[in-house]
Write a protein that holds these residues in place. Structure first.
Motif, PDB file in Angstrom:
ATOM      1  N   GLN A  22       0.823  -1.253  -0.214  1.00  0.00           N
ATOM      2  CA  GLN A  22       0.275   0.140  -0.037  1.00  0.00           C
ATOM      3  C   GLN A  22       0.729   1.004   0.129  1.00  0.00           C
ATOM      4  OE1 GLN A  22      -3.344  -0.648  -0.249  1.00  0.00           O
ATOM      5  NE2 GLN A  22      -3.157  -2.425  -0.777  1.00  0.00           N
ATOM      6  N   ARG A  23       2.382   0.909   0.142  1.00  0.00           N
ATOM      7  CA  ARG A  23       2.913   2.336   0.057  1.00  0.00           C
ATOM      8  C   ARG A  23       4.112   2.328  -0.076  1.00  0.00           C
ATOM      9  NH1 ARG A  23       0.863   5.528   4.571  1.00  0.00           N
ATOM     10  NH2 ARG A  23       3.483   7.188   4.722  1.00  0.00           N
ATOM     11  N   VAL A  24       4.408   2.993  -1.224  1.00  0.00           N
ATOM     12  CA  VAL A  24       6.356   3.437  -1.402  1.00  0.00           C
ATOM     13  C   VAL A  24       7.221   4.776  -0.978  1.00  0.00           C
ATOM     14  CG1 VAL A  24       4.640   3.336  -3.649  1.00  0.00           C
ATOM     15  CG2 VAL A  24       5.234   5.586  -3.325  1.00  0.00           C
ATOM     16  N   HIS A  25       8.714   3.715  -1.354  1.00  0.00           N
ATOM     17  CA  HIS A  25       9.475   5.482  -1.556  1.00  0.00           C
ATOM     18  C   HIS A  25       9.404   5.870  -2.350  1.00  0.00           C
ATOM     19  CE1 HIS A  25      10.510   3.783   3.689  1.00  0.00           C
ATOM     20  NE2 HIS A  25      10.755   2.143   2.727  1.00  0.00           N
ATOM     21  N   LEU A  26       9.801   7.172  -1.914  1.00  0.00           N
ATOM     22  CA  LEU A  26      10.106   8.150  -3.103  1.00  0.00           C
ATOM     23  C   LEU A  26      11.568   9.206  -2.655  1.00  0.00           C
ATOM     24  CD1 LEU A  26       6.486   9.425  -3.259  1.00  0.00           C
ATOM     25  CD2 LEU A  26       7.892   8.204  -4.613  1.00  0.00           C
ATOM     26  N   LEU A  27      12.182   9.496  -3.165  1.00  0.00           N
ATOM     27  CA  LEU A  27      12.930  10.596  -3.126  1.00  0.00           C
ATOM     28  C   LEU A  27      12.363  12.156  -3.681  1.00  0.00           C
ATOM     29  CD1 LEU A  27      16.178  10.345  -2.413  1.00  0.00           C
ATOM     30  CD2 LEU A  27      16.901  10.672  -4.536  1.00  0.00           C
ATOM     31  N   LEU A  28      12.568  12.286  -2.487  1.00  0.00           N
ATOM     32  CA  LEU A  28      11.964  14.223  -3.303  1.00  0.00           C
ATOM     33  C   LEU A  28      13.255  15.596  -3.061  1.00  0.00           C
ATOM     34  CD1 LEU A  28       8.682  14.849  -1.101  1.00  0.00           C
ATOM     35  CD2 LEU A  28       9.301  15.238  -3.693  1.00  0.00           C
ATOM     36  N   ASN A  29      13.510  16.132  -3.954  1.00  0.00           N
ATOM     37  CA  ASN A  29      14.451  17.743  -3.784  1.00  0.00           C
ATOM     38  C   ASN A  29      14.430  17.778  -3.009  1.00  0.00           C
ATOM     39  OD1 ASN A  29      16.049  18.570  -4.122  1.00  0.00           O
ATOM     40  ND2 ASN A  29      17.017  19.104  -6.119  1.00  0.00           N
ATOM     41  N   LEU A  30      13.862  18.179  -1.604  1.00  0.00           N
ATOM     42  CA  LEU A  30      13.905  19.581  -0.059  1.00  0.00           C
ATOM     43  C   LEU A  30      15.200  20.295   0.031  1.00  0.00           C
ATOM     44  CD1 LEU A  30      10.650  17.859   1.426  1.00  0.00           C
ATOM     45  CD2 LEU A  30      10.648  19.491  -1.016  1.00  0.00           C
ATOM     46  N   LEU A  31      14.580  21.666  -0.159  1.00  0.00           N
ATOM     47  CA  LEU A  31      15.882  22.664  -0.104  1.00  0.00           C
ATOM     48  C   LEU A  31      17.199  21.563  -0.318  1.00  0.00           C
ATOM     49  CD1 LEU A  31      14.886  22.842   3.844  1.00  0.00           C
ATOM     50  CD2 LEU A  31      14.554  24.358   1.831  1.00  0.00           C
ATOM     51  N   GLN A  32      17.416  21.867  -1.414  1.00  0.00           N
ATOM     52  CA  GLN A  32      18.446  20.860  -2.214  1.00  0.00           C
ATOM     53  C   GLN A  32      19.473  20.422  -1.727  1.00  0.00           C
ATOM     54  OE1 GLN A  32      19.650  23.121  -5.445  1.00  0.00           O
ATOM     55  NE2 GLN A  32      17.453  23.552  -4.974  1.00  0.00           N
ATOM     56  N   ARG A  33      18.454  19.391  -0.944  1.00  0.00           N
ATOM     57  CA  ARG A  33      19.026  18.196  -1.138  1.00  0.00           C
ATOM     58  C   ARG A  33      17.966  17.276  -1.129  1.00  0.00           C
ATOM     59  NH1 ARG A  33      19.942  18.485   5.717  1.00  0.00           N
ATOM     60  NH2 ARG A  33      20.544  15.960   4.736  1.00  0.00           N
ATOM     61  N   PRO A  34      18.591  15.206  -1.192  1.00  0.00           N
ATOM     62  CA  PRO A  34      17.499  14.723  -1.860  1.00  0.00           C
ATOM     63  C   PRO A  34      17.239  14.413  -0.372  1.00  0.00           C
ATOM     64  CG  PRO A  34      19.556  13.959  -1.924  1.00  0.00           C
ATOM     65  CD  PRO A  34      19.636  15.198  -1.980  1.00  0.00           C
ATOM     66  N   ILE A  35      15.163  13.963  -0.125  1.00  0.00           N
ATOM     67  CA  ILE A  35      15.062  12.723   0.887  1.00  0.00           C
ATOM     68  C   ILE A  35      13.800  11.821   0.472  1.00  0.00           C
ATOM     69  CG2 ILE A  35      13.402  13.899   2.411  1.00  0.00           C
ATOM     70  CD1 ILE A  35      14.100  16.666   2.718  1.00  0.00           C
ATOM     71  N   THR A  36      14.316  10.983   1.569  1.00  0.00           N
ATOM     72  CA  THR A  36      13.211   9.974   1.045  1.00  0.00           C
ATOM     73  C   THR A  36      12.041  10.226   2.015  1.00  0.00           C
ATOM     74  OG1 THR A  36      15.245   8.572   0.652  1.00  0.00           O
ATOM     75  CG2 THR A  36      13.091   7.869   1.209  1.00  0.00           C
ATOM     76  N   VAL A  37      10.753  10.131   1.350  1.00  0.00           N
ATOM     77  CA  VAL A  37       9.450   9.317   2.567  1.00  0.00           C
ATOM     78  C   VAL A  37       8.889   8.590   1.947  1.00  0.00           C
ATOM     79  CG1 VAL A  37       9.670  12.479   1.984  1.00  0.00           C
ATOM     80  CG2 VAL A  37       8.715  10.881  -0.023  1.00  0.00           C
TER      81      VAL A  37
END
Length: 199
Positions: free
Chosen positions: A173-188
């Motif tokens: 039901q869920r997935v791991h994504l890589l977001l680019n926030l504040l010039q840093r890659p963050i996994t959510v």
């Protein structure tokens, strides 16, 4: 009256027969007629966006028709929705016997544009290919699987409207994504229903 001749091949010891040309042609024509008695699949082209209409009208006339469909994702009002659409837009398959079934109503059937031919001859589709397509369509009942590194869009929640990169599934039901926030890659981690692949 012309008779066939027979003799023994000295090298193999087998009996060899030679039939008159007219008898050989009759035998060939008979074998061809047997092949045409076996139903085969042929390709019909429908009018634009009328494949379903063609299928319905053909089936009402008693024809066996196969319109391959697959499940795809659509974005409507910022929501991910699943929809079915033809695998081959404006094309469908019909099962016919070459010299038995009535082919004439096909052209006048609503939704049908033409029978696909090469030259003047309709070309039969291999039965194994049709079975493979049927099997594939039967398996594609859920949303398309995301691949690692694939761009996605977040449709809902605090990150709605942002683009991300799919990393890996987290259960069903869920997935791991890589977001680019504040010039840093963050996994959510987000619910799968909030994510849609970017075509």
């Amino acid at each position: 009256m012309v008779r066939s001749r027979a003799w023994v091949d000295q090298r193999t010891g087998s009996v060899v027969c030679s039939a008159p040309p007219d008898q050989a042609k009759l035998a060939t024509d008979y074998m061809d007629s047997l092949q045409h008695r076996v139903p085969s699949w042929y390709v019909l082209q429908s009018k634009p966006r009328q494949a379903e209409r063609a299928q319905l009208n053909l089936e009402r006339q008693g024809y066996v028709v196969f319109l391959p469909r697959i499940t795809v994702e659509r974005i409507q009002r910022q929501r991910r929705q699943l929809a079915e659409e033809p695998l081959f837009p404006n094309y469908l398959f019909i099962r016919l016997q070459r010299w038995v079934d009535n082919w004439y109503p096909l052209r006048s059937t609503r939704g049908v544009a033409r029978l696909v031919t090469f030259g003047q001859e309709p070309v039969a589709i291999d039965q194994q290919l049709i079975e493979a397509i049927m099997q594939r369509c039967a398996q594609r009942t859920g949303p398309p699987e995301l691949q690692p590194g694939q761009p996605v869009e977040i449709l809902d929640g605090p990150f709605a409207g942002l683009s991300a990169i799919f990393k890996a599934p987290q259960g069903e039901q869920r997935v791991h994504l890589l977001l680019n926030l504040l010039q840093r890659p963050i996994t959510v981690s987000l619910p799968r229903a909030q994510v849609c692949a970017v075509s």
